[in-house]
Design a protein around this motif. Sequence first.
Motif, PDB file in Angstrom:
ATOM      1  N   VAL A 155       7.319   6.649   8.630  1.00 55.14           N
ATOM      2  CA  VAL A 155       6.241   6.196   7.849  1.00 55.14           C
ATOM      3  C   VAL A 155       5.340   5.436   8.901  1.00 55.14           C
ATOM      4  CG1 VAL A 155       5.121   4.694   6.092  1.00 55.14           C
ATOM      5  CG2 VAL A 155       7.373   5.851   5.746  1.00 55.14           C
ATOM      6  N   TYR A 157       2.353   2.748   8.818  1.00 54.89           N
ATOM      7  CA  TYR A 157       1.529   1.701   7.889  1.00 54.89           C
ATOM      8  C   TYR A 157       0.306   1.398   8.601  1.00 54.89           C
ATOM      9  CZ  TYR A 157       5.974   1.295   5.420  1.00 54.89           C
ATOM     10  OH  TYR A 157       7.097   1.506   4.661  1.00 54.89           O
ATOM     11  N   ARG A 216       4.733  10.172   7.637  1.00 50.53           N
ATOM     12  CA  ARG A 216       3.638   9.993   6.522  1.00 50.53           C
ATOM     13  C   ARG A 216       2.732   8.821   6.824  1.00 50.53           C
ATOM     14  NH1 ARG A 216       4.832   6.586   2.317  1.00 50.53           N
ATOM     15  NH2 ARG A 216       6.810   6.114   2.225  1.00 50.53           N
ATOM     16  N   TYR A 217       1.531   8.647   6.268  1.00 52.89           N
ATOM     17  CA  TYR A 217       0.864   7.414   6.381  1.00 52.89           C
ATOM     18  C   TYR A 217       0.897   6.849   5.072  1.00 52.89           C
ATOM     19  CZ  TYR A 217      -3.036   4.242   6.232  1.00 52.89           C
ATOM     20  OH  TYR A 217      -3.917   3.306   6.269  1.00 52.89           O
ATOM     21  N   GLN A 218       1.077   5.592   4.984  1.00 46.23           N
ATOM     22  CA  GLN A 218       1.149   4.504   3.994  1.00 46.23           C
ATOM     23  C   GLN A 218       0.295   3.554   4.099  1.00 46.23           C
ATOM     24  OE1 GLN A 218       3.382   4.590   0.894  1.00 46.23           O
ATOM     25  NE2 GLN A 218       1.421   3.292   0.390  1.00 46.23           N
TER      26      GLN A 218
END
Length: 281
Positions: A155, A157, A216-218
């Motif tokens: 991830v 952030y 993934r991008y959060q």
Amino acid sequence: MTVAVTGASGQLGRLVVESLLREGVQPVAIVRDPAKVADLAERGVDVRQASYDDPAALDRALEGVDRVLLISGNEFGKRVAQHTNVIRAAERAGVELLAYASIPNAERNPLILAQEHIGTEAVLDAATVPNVRLRNSWYWENYTNGLAHTVEAGVKYGSAREGRVAGAARADYAEAAAKVLTTDGHAGQVYELGGDRLTYVELAQAISDAAGKPVRYQDVPQADYAAALENAGLDANYAAVLADADAGIAEGILDVDSGDLEKLLGRPATPAVEVFRAALN
């Protein structure tokens, strides 16, 4: 032609010196601590000692210099006064061109990081030394601290929402600066410099491609992101600056589409995935 680089022991400064050497120019490296660039001196680089707080030393350092790159200092709160010292020394030395490494969209940039650049550009507006603004956008290397942990967690952030950031490798900005310092016709120009324009979703994909693992991008609120950075060990002020930069990216403040960097380089900017792959290796 004699070309000087201030802050030559720093990450950007050293890369500019290397780019100048590749251009066939034997540069002057201006540093506070010559011991940090002893290897450059051994290669024939003219190392001169001066701090941004010492006008007399700056006068000595710029003696006989035709062109100079002013790289911003790292003492926040003091930088406009320090940069003014360099600009005044350049005026006294009769320097024919001063290039300043600034930040994009300086006329309207609200970022914390931008304010001392804006102040410095105001000094340049009234200066007698011919000058050029190199408004560098984000370095892809800004995302490599903790990159292995990001890959492990899967991830990335941030609080940039769907904004785009036009980043480039630090070496690209250095090469562009060297081109400006060694060619003519740049006085009075403002170059808005940035490479590929990525959203953070695309940035996470570039990290994923470099690592060969899904990332993934959060997106999180700005205050939560700053707190997370602080919890990860960053100084509170620095965490706030980074979170503020993400908020600016969300508003498009670091999205540069001028094409100036590619024009100066004569090639496309280095893709983010290459920088991330190198960092992970």
